[in-house]
Design an enzyme around this catalytic site. Structure first.
Site, PDB file in Angstrom:
ATOM      1  CE  LYS A 296      -3.982  -1.523  -0.311  1.00 34.54           C
ATOM      2  NZ  LYS A 296      -3.759  -2.120  -1.178  1.00 34.54           N
ATOM      3  CE1 TYR A 384      -1.606  -8.249  -1.550  1.00 32.92           C
ATOM      4  CE2 TYR A 384      -2.269  -7.061  -4.300  1.00 32.92           C
ATOM      5  CZ  TYR A 384      -0.324  -7.377  -2.453  1.00 32.92           C
ATOM      6  OH  TYR A 384      -0.030  -8.454  -3.724  1.00 32.92           O
TER       7      TYR A 384
HETATM    8  C1  LIG Z   1      13.543  -0.072   1.320  1.00 29.47           C
HETATM    9  C2  LIG Z   1      11.715   0.660   1.253  1.00 29.47           C
HETATM   10  C3  LIG Z   1      11.162  -1.000   0.796  1.00 29.47           C
HETATM   11  C4  LIG Z   1       9.958  -0.508   0.570  1.00 29.47           C
HETATM   12  N1  LIG Z   1       9.384  -1.558  -0.407  1.00 29.47           N
HETATM   13  C5  LIG Z   1       7.623  -1.339  -0.467  1.00 29.47           C
HETATM   14  C6  LIG Z   1       6.613  -2.275  -1.271  1.00 29.47           C
HETATM   15  O1  LIG Z   1       7.177  -3.280  -1.761  1.00 29.47           O
HETATM   16  N2  LIG Z   1       5.637  -2.667  -1.408  1.00 29.47           N
HETATM   17  C7  LIG Z   1       4.842  -1.008  -1.180  1.00 29.47           C
HETATM   18  O2  LIG Z   1       3.961  -0.145  -1.481  1.00 29.47           O
HETATM   19  N3  LIG Z   1       5.143   0.231  -0.552  1.00 29.47           N
HETATM   20  C8  LIG Z   1       6.760  -0.420  -0.799  1.00 29.47           C
HETATM   21  N4  LIG Z   1       8.085   0.829  -0.168  1.00 29.47           N
HETATM   22  C9  LIG Z   1       7.038   2.400   0.330  1.00 29.47           C
HETATM   23  C10 LIG Z   1       7.290   3.172  -1.007  1.00 29.47           C
HETATM   24  O3  LIG Z   1       8.374   3.134  -1.714  1.00 29.47           O
HETATM   25  C11 LIG Z   1       6.834   4.227  -0.396  1.00 29.47           C
HETATM   26  O4  LIG Z   1       5.669   4.562   0.143  1.00 29.47           O
HETATM   27  C12 LIG Z   1       6.729   5.590  -1.928  1.00 29.47           C
HETATM   28  O5  LIG Z   1       7.919   5.809  -1.573  1.00 29.47           O
HETATM   29  C13 LIG Z   1       6.580   6.856  -0.431  1.00 29.47           C
HETATM   30  O6  LIG Z   1       6.319   7.780  -1.842  1.00 29.47           O
HETATM   31  P1  LIG Z   1       7.318   9.595  -1.842  1.00 29.47           P
HETATM   32  O7  LIG Z   1       7.164   9.800  -2.812  1.00 29.47           O
HETATM   33  O8  LIG Z   1       6.076  10.033  -0.495  1.00 29.47           O
HETATM   34  O9  LIG Z   1       8.453   9.340  -0.579  1.00 29.47           O
HETATM   35  P2  LIG Z   1       9.412   8.647  -1.636  1.00 29.47           P
HETATM   36  O10 LIG Z   1       9.887   7.689  -2.131  1.00 29.47           O
HETATM   37  O11 LIG Z   1      10.201   8.692   0.146  1.00 29.47           O
HETATM   38  O12 LIG Z   1      10.430   9.755  -1.858  1.00 29.47           O
HETATM   39  C14 LIG Z   1      10.814  11.123  -0.951  1.00 29.47           C
HETATM   40  C15 LIG Z   1      11.715  12.033  -1.389  1.00 29.47           C
HETATM   41  O13 LIG Z   1      12.017  13.186  -0.559  1.00 29.47           O
HETATM   42  C16 LIG Z   1      13.792  13.878  -0.486  1.00 29.47           C
HETATM   43  N5  LIG Z   1      14.264  13.858   0.698  1.00 29.47           N
HETATM   44  C17 LIG Z   1      13.921  13.293   1.761  1.00 29.47           C
HETATM   45  N6  LIG Z   1      14.289  14.548   2.014  1.00 29.47           N
HETATM   46  C18 LIG Z   1      14.648  15.225   1.976  1.00 29.47           C
HETATM   47  C19 LIG Z   1      14.891  16.712   2.066  1.00 29.47           C
HETATM   48  N7  LIG Z   1      15.016  17.595   3.047  1.00 29.47           N
HETATM   49  N8  LIG Z   1      14.986  17.714   1.208  1.00 29.47           N
HETATM   50  C20 LIG Z   1      14.859  17.557  -0.264  1.00 29.47           C
HETATM   51  N9  LIG Z   1      14.336  16.555  -0.360  1.00 29.47           N
HETATM   52  C21 LIG Z   1      13.631  15.637   0.287  1.00 29.47           C
HETATM   53  C22 LIG Z   1      14.236  11.403  -0.603  1.00 29.47           C
HETATM   54  O14 LIG Z   1      15.614  12.047  -0.830  1.00 29.47           O
HETATM   55  C23 LIG Z   1      13.309  11.120  -1.578  1.00 29.47           C
HETATM   56  O15 LIG Z   1      13.457  11.848  -3.212  1.00 29.47           O
HETATM   57  C24 LIG Z   1       9.588   0.686   0.426  1.00 29.47           C
HETATM   58  C25 LIG Z   1       9.919   1.763   0.780  1.00 29.47           C
HETATM   59  C26 LIG Z   1      11.226   1.596   1.427  1.00 29.47           C
HETATM   60  C27 LIG Z   1      11.920   2.400   1.859  1.00 29.47           C
END
Ligand SMILES: Cc1cc2nc3c(=O)[nH]c(=O)nc-3n(C[C@H](O)[C@H](O)[C@H](O)COP(=O)(O)OP(=O)(O)OC[C@H]3O[C@@H](n4cnc5c(N)ncnc54)[C@H](O)[C@@H]3O)c2cc1C
Length: 391
Positions: A296, A384
């Site tokens: 999710k 799901y």
């Molecule tokens: C190791 C791992 C495995 C995962 N596996 C799954 C999976 O199998 N299935 C699933 O559904 N979800 C999974 N997830 C969760 C899913 O990947 C995340 O929910 C998704 O990436 C969320 O996207 P986002 O853009 O909110 O955050 P993120 O992908 O974390 O992106 C945030 C961005 O902000 C940037 N950032 C951070 N701090 C700063 C700052 N101070 N200034 C500027 N930029 C900044 C970061 O570098 C990053 O590029 C996993 C997560 C992790 C960590």
């Protein structure tokens, strides 16, 4: 520089928001602390709900997804050496698409490049200011110089460790958290997946998941202790451990090969409420984390962004702020439903170190009920594949 919306973070949430806004003529700049290569190198989610696919279509970035994504009509659960299939199509009337988060990010980056929209990578010391008033600002450093962006709104899409949530005054935020006493050791390999569909395994030795990114690239996980280090898991040990947790049919079909990525991820449930503070909106992992068992995390990030983009578009097109005003409440309704499902899947399938004999019997009874009851299967299937959006 002045823009309408300053977006912090170029993960899937930030990039998708930028794309949806750009297509509606709204000017947004994205600030990302890492390089594009680093962002693309992170191997994470891979299962997309239909609503996520539709939102990517709306953003105009779903062409390759439709060409290369794998449509899955069900998953299998393995317990006691037997596999039981949950048929999404007959139970919930929908399917999911397997397409890696890296590919989604790639497509969004390409689209942003084509629009020549402002993205600042390797932006250091990003800080958020005055979002409780009418003229928010964002500062950052790049190449030793300090820059400032004035904007109407800030979107905090910077993940769990980002600066946006931390910029909210203490006391304005309520957090809810559960940290699980184990992690997932994941391996990516250029091998044919063990099965056409995902297999979730509840085994005496712990949970395992057979997943994939394509028909030539497999993603496998085994539950491990948080004290373990990746270096303690050479490929051979990983494949042996995975094989022991599989049923005999899957053992026979398992193709092993060198890992091209290997990492341990801790499992956590986390929600910060609310998602709005004045002109700052949190979206995606910046506001919530789910254990990956329910697939999710990425889907929730996309649904927040969908609500936020529609709210901002209504603000600029018609001056109607009803959607922005209800953003936090509508997101949280969906977030808590996904939190519940992810917690439930995690509880159902993992071996908890502190579970006593009674707890283990209850887990077995829960699985037995699930395998026998079409009603219970329907509940798993509809969660799901993704619950409907509010709008
Ligand atoms: C190791 C791992 C495995 C995962 N596996 C799954 C999976 O199998 N299935 C699933 O559904 N979800 C999974 N997830 C969760 C899913 O990947 C995340 O929910 C998704 O990436 C969320 O996207 P986002 O853009 O909110 O955050 P993120 O992908 O974390 O992106 C945030 C961005 O902000 C940037 N950032 C951070 N701090 C700063 C700052 N101070 N200034 C500027 N930029 C900044 C970061 O570098 C990053 O590029 C996993 C997560 C992790 C960590």
């Amino acid at each position: 520089m002045r823009v309408q919306v300053a977006i912090i973070g170029a993960g899937p949430a930030g990039l998708l928001l930028g794309q949806l806004l750009a297509r509606s003529g709204i000017d947004a700049a994205i600030l990302e602390q890492r390089s594009p290569e680093y962002v693309l190198g992170r191997i994470r989610a891979g299962v997309l709900e239909l609503g996520t696919v539709e939102t990517l279509e709306e953003a105009g970035v779903a062409q390759r997804l439709h060409r290369e994504g794998l449509v899955h009509h069900g998953v299998e659960l393995s317990f006691g050496g037997e596999r039981h299939r949950i048929d999404f199509q007959s139970l919930a009337g929908k399917s999911v698409t397997v397409y890696g988060q890296t590919e989604v990010t790639h497509d969004l980056m390409d689209a942003r490049k084509a629009l020549a929209a402002t993205s600042v990578y390797e932006a250091e010391s990003v800080s958020l200011h005055d979002f409780d008033g009418s003229s928010p600002r964002v500062r950052y450093q790049k190449d030793g110089q300090t820059h400032e962006i004035a904007c109407d709104f800030i979107a905090g899409c910077d993940g769990f460790h980002g600066v946006s949530r931390q910029s909210v005054p203490p006391g304005a935020l309520k957090t809810f958290e559960r940290v699980y006493p184990f992690g997932w050791l994941g391996v990516l390999s250029e091998t044919h997946p063990v099965s056409d569909e995902l297999i979730y395994v509840n085994h005496e030795r712990g949970f395992a998941l057979c997943s994939m990114r394509s028909m030539t690239r497999s993603r496998y996980y085994v539950q491990c202790s948080l004290a373990e280090k990746v270096e303690e898991w050479p490929d051979e040990r990983f494949w042996d451990e995975l094989r022991m947790r599989l049923d005999t049919r899957a053992q026979d079909a398992l193709v092993t090969g060198p890992s091209i990525e290997k990492s341990i991820a801790p499992l956590r449930s986390f929600v910060a409420e609310p998602l709005r503070f004045g002109r700052l909106f949190l979206a995606g992992d910046a506001a919530h984390i789910v254990p990956p068992t329910g697939a999710k995390g990425l889907n929730l990030a996309v649904s927040d962004v969908r609500y936020l983009a529609h709210g901002l578009i209504a603000h600029y097109r018609t001056g109607d702020d009803a959607r922005l005003d209800s953003y936090s409440e509508r997101c949280l309704r969906r977030i808590w439903l996904a939190e519940r499902f992810s917690w439930w899947m995690t509880s159902l399938l993992h071996r908890f170190p502190d579970t006593d004999a009674f707890g283990r019997k209850i887990q077995t009874a829960e699985l037995t009920y699930l395998f026998r009851s079409p009603t219970a299967q329907k509940s798993l299937a509809e969660n799901y594949v993704g619950l409907p959006f509010d709008d």
